[in-house]
Design an enzyme around this catalytic site. Structure first.
Site, PDB file in Angstrom:
ATOM      1  N   GLU A  87      18.188  22.781  43.969  1.00 48.82           N
ATOM      2  CA  GLU A  87      19.538  23.024  43.445  1.00 48.82           C
ATOM      3  C   GLU A  87      19.509  23.875  42.188  1.00 48.82           C
ATOM      4  O   GLU A  87      20.355  24.750  41.999  1.00 48.82           O
ATOM      5  CB  GLU A  87      20.238  21.679  43.143  1.00 48.82           C
ATOM      6  CG  GLU A  87      20.772  20.958  44.360  1.00 48.82           C
ATOM      7  CD  GLU A  87      19.733  20.121  45.097  1.00 48.82           C
ATOM      8  OE1 GLU A  87      18.517  20.272  44.838  1.00 48.82           O
ATOM      9  OE2 GLU A  87      20.139  19.316  45.943  1.00 48.82           O
ATOM     10  N   GLU A 125      18.584  13.812  49.587  1.00 50.34           N
ATOM     11  CA  GLU A 125      19.669  12.874  49.246  1.00 50.34           C
ATOM     12  C   GLU A 125      20.005  11.980  50.442  1.00 50.34           C
ATOM     13  O   GLU A 125      20.275  10.783  50.283  1.00 50.34           O
ATOM     14  CB  GLU A 125      20.904  13.651  48.790  1.00 50.34           C
ATOM     15  CG  GLU A 125      20.676  14.407  47.490  1.00 50.34           C
ATOM     16  CD  GLU A 125      21.933  15.111  47.012  1.00 50.34           C
ATOM     17  OE1 GLU A 125      22.582  14.580  46.100  1.00 50.34           O
ATOM     18  OE2 GLU A 125      22.265  16.192  47.544  1.00 50.34           O
TER      19      GLU A 125
HETATM   20  C1  1HE Z   1      19.569  27.577  56.317  1.00 53.64           C
HETATM   21  C2  1HE Z   1      19.178  26.646  55.323  1.00 53.64           C
HETATM   22  C3  1HE Z   1      20.184  26.087  54.500  1.00 53.64           C
HETATM   23  C4  1HE Z   1      17.425  27.301  56.383  1.00 53.64           C
HETATM   24  N1  1HE Z   1      21.450  26.488  54.720  1.00 53.64           N
HETATM   25  N2  1HE Z   1      20.842  27.924  56.490  1.00 53.64           N
HETATM   26  N3  1HE Z   1      18.571  24.066  50.520  1.00 53.64           N
HETATM   27  C5  1HE Z   1      17.628  25.003  50.233  1.00 53.64           C
HETATM   28  O1  1HE Z   1      17.690  25.699  49.241  1.00 53.64           O
HETATM   29  C6  1HE Z   1      16.508  25.144  51.237  1.00 53.64           C
HETATM   30  C7  1HE Z   1      16.563  26.526  51.841  1.00 53.64           C
HETATM   31  N4  1HE Z   1      15.700  26.623  53.003  1.00 53.64           N
HETATM   32  C8  1HE Z   1      14.353  26.847  52.907  1.00 53.64           C
HETATM   33  O2  1HE Z   1      13.758  26.830  51.831  1.00 53.64           O
HETATM   34  C9  1HE Z   1      13.608  27.097  54.196  1.00 53.64           C
HETATM   35  O3  1HE Z   1      14.555  27.537  55.180  1.00 53.64           O
HETATM   36  C10 1HE Z   1      12.856  25.843  54.743  1.00 53.64           C
HETATM   37  C11 1HE Z   1      11.653  25.542  53.835  1.00 53.64           C
HETATM   38  C12 1HE Z   1      13.760  24.629  54.837  1.00 53.64           C
HETATM   39  C13 1HE Z   1      12.374  26.137  56.184  1.00 53.64           C
HETATM   40  O4  1HE Z   1      11.626  27.356  56.216  1.00 53.64           O
HETATM   41  P1  1HE Z   1      11.347  28.064  57.638  1.00 53.64           P
HETATM   42  O5  1HE Z   1      10.479  29.253  57.343  1.00 53.64           O
HETATM   43  O6  1HE Z   1      10.893  27.060  58.630  1.00 53.64           O
HETATM   44  O7  1HE Z   1      12.789  28.546  58.187  1.00 53.64           O
HETATM   45  P2  1HE Z   1      13.660  29.806  57.722  1.00 53.64           P
HETATM   46  O8  1HE Z   1      13.199  31.020  58.464  1.00 53.64           O
HETATM   47  O9  1HE Z   1      13.754  29.894  56.229  1.00 53.64           O
HETATM   48  O10 1HE Z   1      15.105  29.373  58.229  1.00 53.64           O
HETATM   49  C14 1HE Z   1      15.450  29.383  59.603  1.00 53.64           C
HETATM   50  C15 1HE Z   1      16.956  29.592  59.691  1.00 53.64           C
HETATM   51  O11 1HE Z   1      17.594  28.469  59.058  1.00 53.64           O
HETATM   52  C16 1HE Z   1      17.425  30.816  58.921  1.00 53.64           C
HETATM   53  O12 1HE Z   1      18.572  31.307  59.581  1.00 53.64           O
HETATM   54  P3  1HE Z   1      18.482  32.587  60.597  1.00 53.64           P
HETATM   55  O13 1HE Z   1      19.877  32.738  61.083  1.00 53.64           O
HETATM   56  O14 1HE Z   1      17.993  33.719  59.743  1.00 53.64           O
HETATM   57  O15 1HE Z   1      17.497  32.187  61.662  1.00 53.64           O
HETATM   58  C17 1HE Z   1      17.830  30.235  57.575  1.00 53.64           C
HETATM   59  O16 1HE Z   1      18.775  31.034  56.905  1.00 53.64           O
HETATM   60  C18 1HE Z   1      18.438  28.924  58.006  1.00 53.64           C
HETATM   61  N5  1HE Z   1      18.462  27.960  56.936  1.00 53.64           N
HETATM   62  N6  1HE Z   1      17.835  26.503  55.378  1.00 53.64           N
HETATM   63  C19 1HE Z   1      21.745  27.373  55.673  1.00 53.64           C
HETATM   64  N7  1HE Z   1      19.915  25.186  53.544  1.00 53.64           N
HETATM   65  C20 1HE Z   1      25.576  18.043  48.315  1.00 53.64           C
HETATM   66  S1  1HE Z   1      24.707  19.056  47.285  1.00 53.64           S
HETATM   67  C21 1HE Z   1      23.190  19.415  48.047  1.00 53.64           C
HETATM   68  C22 1HE Z   1      22.665  20.690  47.475  1.00 53.64           C
HETATM   69  C23 1HE Z   1      21.501  21.214  48.265  1.00 53.64           C
HETATM   70  O17 1HE Z   1      21.099  20.708  49.266  1.00 53.64           O
HETATM   71  S2  1HE Z   1      20.781  22.602  47.577  1.00 53.64           S
HETATM   72  C24 1HE Z   1      19.403  22.925  48.592  1.00 53.64           C
HETATM   73  C25 1HE Z   1      19.741  23.847  49.717  1.00 53.64           C
END
Ligand code: 1HE
Length: 264
Positions: free
Chosen positions: A138, A118
């Site tokens: 989402e 977005e």
């Molecule tokens: C996060 C987030 C996040 C990572 N919020 N903390 N977005 C999503 O559903 C995407 C969710 N994220 C992923 O699918 C993956 O993290 C990625 C593909 C982006 C990256 O993968 P990777 O293997 O490089 O990293 P990771 O090990 O998954 O994440 C590293 C850290 O970032 C980890 O935290 P840690 O404390 O365990 O190290 C994750 O929890 C954190 N992290 N993504 C919070 N999104 C206005 S409405 C909009 C609505 C949306 O955007 S919905 C989509 C949300």
């Protein structure tokens, strides 16, 4: 970038001013540049308060990903009114990007998902590195887009493709994103900044009023009926061509002092 850029730290953004070009980096790589309220507010304040000399913004993300979208760890219990206002705060911030004073070139790599997509589509030109991938998880998370995605993304790729992304979790890679219109350019990994900078320099060399017309008149005309659109186009064309910059530039071309149109 050239010799002495000034750098400022907005804590979740890294901002570097170098003459006409301001580089804004999302700077939460440990959280994959997930967008929390503070980061969204910092984006709004940055785009609202660009220095007068800024003529183009480059927008990119630190680390391995552009942005993982909404920070899911900070999702609070919100009542309906609060949830509406939360979404509206994203709208306000991204509105300042799309309809701000200067064109924005986004350099995309890795995850460009959810709210990250977005954000990316609020920019005007998108350069994707091969590593970029686009998703709208989402649906899987039980929520809906709230950062302007349902208004901006269908205008780029069509409502059917967006519906598929949200319903089935379909993810597009960088080359597919180029084909369907998410990005205008794809480059090799590690080349995004150089390409973005090259494009930003071209944009900065345009007359500011022409760039303003592209940002503010073009998308509005595209939404109008043809009759109204053509009329507004005439007004915008007359205003732009009356500007001294237009006269200078056309004279320069006629005197052989300006570049020709070429495919390179
Ligand atoms: C996060 C987030 C996040 C990572 N919020 N903390 N977005 C999503 O559903 C995407 C969710 N994220 C992923 O699918 C993956 O993290 C990625 C593909 C982006 C990256 O993968 P990777 O293997 O490089 O990293 P990771 O090990 O998954 O994440 C590293 C850290 O970032 C980890 O935290 P840690 O404390 O365990 O190290 C994750 O929890 C954190 N992290 N993504 C919070 N999104 C206005 S409405 C909009 C609505 C949306 O955007 S919905 C989509 C949300």
């Amino acid at each position: 970038m050239a010799t002495s850029p000034s750098t400022s730290d907005h804590s979740l953004l890294r901002i570097e001013h170098d003459g006409a070009i301001t580089h804004v980096r999302l700077n939460r790589p440990a959280k994959r540049n997930a967008l929390n309220d503070t980061l969204v507010a910092q984006l709004q304040s940055t785009f609202t308060n660009l220095p007068a000399e800024t003529r183009v913004v480059l927008l990119s993300g630190e680390g391995d990903h552009f942005s993982a979208g909404l920070d899911l760890s900070e999702l609070e219990e919100r009542n309906v009114a609060e949830a509406v206002m939360h979404s509206r705060s994203w709208h306000a911030a991204f509105e300042h990007i799309q309809f701000g004073r200067v064109p924005v070139v986004a350099v995309l790599h890795g995850a460009v998902v959810g709210g990250g997509l977005e954000l990316a589509v609020a920019a005007h030109v998108r350069v994707a590195e091969k590593s970029a991938f686009y998703g709208l998880p989402e649906g899987q998370r039980g929520i809906f887009v709230g950062g302007g995605g349902s208004a901006r993304i269908p205008r780029l790729i069509g409502a059917a493709r967006m519906a598929d992304m949200m319903l089935t979790g379909h993810v597009y890679d960088a080359d597919e994103g180029l084909r369907i219109g998410i990005s205008q350019y794809v480059v090799e990994n590690g080349q995004g900044f150089a390409k973005g900078l090259e494009l930003a320099r071209k944009i900065a060399a345009n007359a500011p009023l022409s760039n303003f017309a592209v940002l503010h008149a073009l998308p509005r005309i595209a939404e109008m009926g043809q009759g109204e659109g053509l009329f507004v186009e005439s007004l915008m064309a007359a205003i732009a061509s009356g500007d001294p910059a237009a006269k200078d530039r056309i004279r320069a071309f006629l005197e052989g002092r300006a570049g020709k149109v070429s495919k390179s």
